[in-house]
Design a protein around this motif. Structure first.
Motif, PDB file in Angstrom:
ATOM      1  N   SER A 227       7.531 -50.166 -11.331  1.00  0.00           N
ATOM      2  CA  SER A 227       8.715 -50.670 -12.041  1.00  0.00           C
ATOM      3  C   SER A 227       9.737 -51.258 -11.071  1.00  0.00           C
ATOM      4  N   SER A 228       9.967 -50.610  -9.912  1.00  0.00           N
ATOM      5  CA  SER A 228      10.914 -51.163  -8.945  1.00  0.00           C
ATOM      6  C   SER A 228      10.386 -52.475  -8.363  1.00  0.00           C
ATOM      7  N   ARG A 229       9.087 -52.565  -8.210  1.00  0.00           N
ATOM      8  CA  ARG A 229       8.508 -53.819  -7.711  1.00  0.00           C
ATOM      9  C   ARG A 229       8.699 -54.947  -8.724  1.00  0.00           C
ATOM     10  N   ALA A 230       8.519 -54.648  -9.998  1.00  0.00           N
ATOM     11  CA  ALA A 230       8.709 -55.664 -11.042  1.00  0.00           C
ATOM     12  C   ALA A 230      10.131 -56.191 -11.024  1.00  0.00           C
ATOM     13  N   VAL A 231      11.106 -55.310 -10.777  1.00  0.00           N
ATOM     14  CA  VAL A 231      12.511 -55.731 -10.735  1.00  0.00           C
ATOM     15  C   VAL A 231      12.786 -56.526  -9.465  1.00  0.00           C
ATOM     16  N   ARG A 232      12.283 -56.034  -8.328  1.00  0.00           N
ATOM     17  CA  ARG A 232      12.534 -56.730  -7.059  1.00  0.00           C
ATOM     18  C   ARG A 232      11.954 -58.143  -7.068  1.00  0.00           C
ATOM     19  N   GLU A 233      10.721 -58.270  -7.560  1.00  0.00           N
ATOM     20  CA  GLU A 233      10.022 -59.553  -7.498  1.00  0.00           C
ATOM     21  C   GLU A 233      10.192 -60.388  -8.755  1.00  0.00           C
ATOM     22  N   ASN A 234      10.860 -59.832  -9.758  1.00  0.00           N
ATOM     23  CA  ASN A 234      11.141 -60.558 -11.004  1.00  0.00           C
ATOM     24  C   ASN A 234       9.866 -61.135 -11.604  1.00  0.00           C
ATOM     25  N   ARG A 235       8.855 -60.296 -11.765  1.00  0.00           N
ATOM     26  CA  ARG A 235       7.597 -60.733 -12.368  1.00  0.00           C
ATOM     27  C   ARG A 235       6.893 -59.540 -13.000  1.00  0.00           C
ATOM     28  N   ILE A 236       5.956 -59.839 -13.889  1.00  0.00           N
ATOM     29  CA  ILE A 236       5.188 -58.784 -14.547  1.00  0.00           C
ATOM     30  C   ILE A 236       4.270 -58.118 -13.526  1.00  0.00           C
ATOM     31  N   ILE A 237       4.275 -56.802 -13.520  1.00  0.00           N
ATOM     32  CA  ILE A 237       3.355 -56.025 -12.684  1.00  0.00           C
ATOM     33  C   ILE A 237       2.402 -55.274 -13.608  1.00  0.00           C
ATOM     34  N   VAL A 238       1.104 -55.561 -13.464  1.00  0.00           N
ATOM     35  CA  VAL A 238       0.090 -54.911 -14.283  1.00  0.00           C
ATOM     36  C   VAL A 238      -0.716 -53.961 -13.401  1.00  0.00           C
ATOM     37  N   VAL A 239      -0.821 -52.730 -13.821  1.00  0.00           N
ATOM     38  CA  VAL A 239      -1.699 -51.750 -13.178  1.00  0.00           C
ATOM     39  C   VAL A 239      -2.891 -51.586 -14.100  1.00  0.00           C
ATOM     40  N   ALA A 240      -3.999 -52.292 -13.766  1.00  0.00           N
ATOM     41  CA  ALA A 240      -5.144 -52.336 -14.686  1.00  0.00           C
ATOM     42  C   ALA A 240      -5.874 -51.009 -14.762  1.00  0.00           C
ATOM     43  N   ASP A 241      -5.939 -50.261 -13.634  1.00  0.00           N
ATOM     44  CA  ASP A 241      -6.620 -48.969 -13.630  1.00  0.00           C
ATOM     45  C   ASP A 241      -6.104 -48.133 -12.470  1.00  0.00           C
ATOM     46  N   ARG A 242      -6.672 -46.951 -12.319  1.00  0.00           N
ATOM     47  CA  ARG A 242      -6.173 -46.014 -11.324  1.00  0.00           C
ATOM     48  C   ARG A 242      -6.369 -46.520  -9.903  1.00  0.00           C
ATOM     49  N   SER A 243      -7.388 -47.317  -9.666  1.00  0.00           N
ATOM     50  CA  SER A 243      -7.631 -47.805  -8.305  1.00  0.00           C
ATOM     51  C   SER A 243      -6.472 -48.659  -7.814  1.00  0.00           C
ATOM     52  N   GLU A 244      -5.818 -49.395  -8.701  1.00  0.00           N
ATOM     53  CA  GLU A 244      -4.689 -50.228  -8.295  1.00  0.00           C
ATOM     54  C   GLU A 244      -3.467 -49.395  -7.956  1.00  0.00           C
ATOM     55  N   ILE A 245      -3.243 -48.308  -8.683  1.00  0.00           N
ATOM     56  CA  ILE A 245      -2.084 -47.467  -8.388  1.00  0.00           C
ATOM     57  C   ILE A 245      -2.294 -46.699  -7.094  1.00  0.00           C
ATOM     58  N   THR A 246      -3.560 -46.279  -6.817  1.00  0.00           N
ATOM     59  CA  THR A 246      -3.816 -45.520  -5.588  1.00  0.00           C
ATOM     60  C   THR A 246      -3.798 -46.403  -4.352  1.00  0.00           C
ATOM     61  N   SER A 247      -4.138 -47.677  -4.488  1.00  0.00           N
ATOM     62  CA  SER A 247      -4.227 -48.547  -3.316  1.00  0.00           C
ATOM     63  C   SER A 247      -2.909 -49.243  -2.975  1.00  0.00           C
ATOM     64  N   GLY A 248      -1.999 -49.318  -3.931  1.00  0.00           N
ATOM     65  CA  GLY A 248      -0.819 -50.116  -3.672  1.00  0.00           C
ATOM     66  C   GLY A 248       0.511 -49.411  -3.783  1.00  0.00           C
ATOM     67  N   TYR A 249       0.536 -48.135  -4.170  1.00  0.00           N
ATOM     68  CA  TYR A 249       1.816 -47.504  -4.446  1.00  0.00           C
ATOM     69  C   TYR A 249       1.902 -46.109  -3.823  1.00  0.00           C
ATOM     70  N   ALA A 250       3.102 -45.545  -3.859  1.00  0.00           N
ATOM     71  CA  ALA A 250       3.384 -44.272  -3.198  1.00  0.00           C
ATOM     72  C   ALA A 250       2.618 -43.126  -3.866  1.00  0.00           C
TER      73      ALA A 250
END
Length: 569
Positions: A227-250
């Motif tokens: 959510s903070s990334r979506a606000v910072r970059e002013n664009r839609i952020i889609v997390v398609a599955d768990r692999s995307e959340i584990t590889s790119g976020y805290a």
């Protein structure tokens, strides 16, 4: 704009009025709107308008030797954030000097003109949003295989454009967005986070029971959350599955994702007029396909949400300030020997309504013992109501309250009718356009524990006087309310003795007025309930009981009660 030019011309008795719009504003590059219609505007007048725009304040130009050869008066038109929209001006080719009253009248008209321009800008914004919604519908119609689903999405957007257009606060926005998406998109998780001073704050579900993705109610914009990334970059952020959340976020984001059992999530930036306001977060427990058409629907939904958030945040701020102003001016009741005083103020059920209801009680100036009104221990009590439910009503309430206090101090020894007359004169002199009702009373010590009551009523519901024998009298003597369109007839007063055991009750119409019911019937109920009060009941308890019994659970107006009792020793 031509209408405002005509009004300016008539108001200041000038042969020509005009509205010049600043180039970045609406109708940029067009000629000014003038009255009389079809007249031309010399370049020298446009130069004066540019000078007003440059100064950002009213400017007058009298005709003089070597000058422009005309008399000019212009005031700037300001937007909601103080930006310049244009200039409202009048021109007279005859020699004249503009008075301060004329410039003030022109400024007042400019305020209405500015509001009209802002309303047109908002309408255009709504039109563009409708066009975006229609574009989303058009995209949906192309995908024949998803026709039924996309038709449902179009209905969702139509409902969103209607339901989110009249929200009354941020909690209301949060609730309505949840109601909208739950039926069609069916997410298992909904969150609304707003940006304030570099920190994202969660707007909790007003009905409770929501499970936060983020483990804290607020977190930094720079934190590693979708959510903070979506606000910072002013664009839609889609997390398609768990692999995307584990590889790119805290790791905290992964833990939140897992605790909610989510498979897919989308974070939509809420784009305001000037900046990104926050994000709308939706999550699903099963795989959810967010294709181009779905992105268009979600983007449009986020656009409606952003508009509602902007309006709600502005309204929340104004209502908060107005309520603080109103509550700050509610009197701390004085301590008076041999008198009991209590007051109760209850706001309307709707948070966006701020009324002009008030009460007041204070000692009258002393003229020495035995001189009647104004003698030592004499008390003034008032309950009143300014029409309107906005900041202006609350501000005018404070002005009238102060004027009435000053009138009593300026006319010591005079009755409540003289104080009301003085307020009415000031009311007309200051050109108040609202109306006002009030009951103003003087309560003066007599002898042997008795007191004397004098009151003057300006169109207000009648006070109630409960006597020691259990009777309740409706003090119906009254005059006209204060209103700019009504003649200023002399104010009158009436009086009653108040032996020990007497109780005087003043109240506003919010206590007794209910839609579809007879107000006299409710005043009668209030009197009967007052008569049934057990002797010795604390006044605060009496007022709460009266309001709970006679008032409504969902009041449409503010309610004020003020009671005064002569104790029995």
């Amino acid at each position: 704009m031509n209408r405002f030019a005509r009004l300016a011309s008539r108001l200041l008795n000038a042969p020509q009025g005009l509205v010049w719009l600043n180039p970045p504003a609406e109708s940029a590059g067009t000629a000014p709107e003038c009255w009389p219609a079809g007249t031309t505007v010399p370049p020298s007048v446009i130069t004066c308008c540019l000078r007003v725009a440059e100064l950002g304040r009213p400017m007058t130009v009298p005709p003089a030797g070597g000058g422009p050869g005309f008399a000019f008066a212009g005031v700037p038109l300001a937007g909601g954030s103080g930006e310049l929209l244009g200039v409202l001006a009048v021109v007279d080719h005859e020699a004249r000097s503009w008075t301060s009253d004329e410039v003030r009248d022109l400024s007042d008209l400019a305020g209405a003109c500015s509001a009209q321009i802002r309303a047109r800008v908002r309408a255009e914004s709504g039109r563009r949003a409708q066009e975006e919604a229609q574009e989303a519908v058009d995209v949906a119609e192309v995908a024949a295989a998803r026709l039924q689903t996309l038709l449902g999405r179009s209905q969702l957007l139509l409902r969103a454009s209607e339901d989110l257009a009249d929200t009354t606060g941020l909690n209301d926005v949060r609730r309505r967005v949840a109601d909208l998406v739950s039926g069609d998109l069916k997410p298992s998780y909904i969150d609304l986070v707003l940006l304030r001073h570099g920190v994202l704050h969660r707007i909790a579900d007003p009905v409770g029971g929501d499970r936060p993705f983020e483990p804290v109610p607020e977190y930094a914009l720079a934190s590693n959350w979708p959510s903070s990334r979506a606000v910072r970059e002013n664009r839609i952020i889609v997390v398609a599955d768990r692999s995307e959340i584990t590889s790119g976020y805290a790791p905290e984001a992964v833990a939140g994702f897992d605790s909610l059992g989510l498979h897919t999530a989308v974070c939509l930036p809420l784009r305001g007029a000037d900046a990104v306001l926050g994000a709308l977060v939706l999550g699903w427990e099963s795989p959810y396909d967010i294709d181009t058409a779905e992105r268009a629907v979600l983007t449009t939904l986020a656009g409606y949400t952003a508009q509602a958030v902007e309006r709600a945040a502005h309204l929340d701020h104004r209502v908060t300030v107005a309520r603080q102003l109103q509550e700050a001016m509610l009197t701390e009741l004085p301590r008076v020997a041999d008198l009991e005083l209590a007051a109760l103020y209850r706001p309307a059920a709707r948070d966006d309504l701020v009324g002009g209801d008030w009460y007041d009680a204070y000692l009258l100036p002393s003229l020495g013992a035995g001189t009647g009104a104004g003698s030592a221990g004499a008390l003034a009590v008032t309950v009143g109501d300014i029409t309107g439910h906005d900041m202006r009503a609350a501000a005018q309430m404070g002005q009238v309250r102060s004027m009435l206090r000053q009138a009593n101090h300026d006319h010591p020894g005079q009755g409540p009718d003289q104080a009301l007359s003085a307020v009415e004169q000031a009311w007309r002199h200051l050109d108040f356009q609202s109306s006002c009702t009030m009951v103003h009373a003087h309560v003066t010590p007599a002898s042997n524990g008795h007191w004397s009551l004098k009151w003057s009523n300006a169109g207000h519901p009648p006070p109630l006087l409960a006597t020691p024998d259990g009777a309740v009298e409706h003090l119906t003597r009254h005059d006209l309310l204060l209103h700019p369109a009504l003649p200023g007839w002399p104010r009158t007063f009436d009086s009653r003795p108040m032996p020990p055991g007497s109780t005087l009750l003043l109240y506003t119409d919010g206590v007794v007025e209910q839609r579809g019911h007879d107000i006299d019937e409710h005043i009668g109920r209030l009197g009967r309930q007052l008569a049934a009060t057990a002797p010795g009941t604390p006044l605060e308890t009496v007022l709460h009981t009266l309001l709970d019994t006679v008032g409504t659970a969902d009041p449409e107006d503010d309610s004020v009660l003020l009671a005064l009792r002569i104790p029995i020793h």
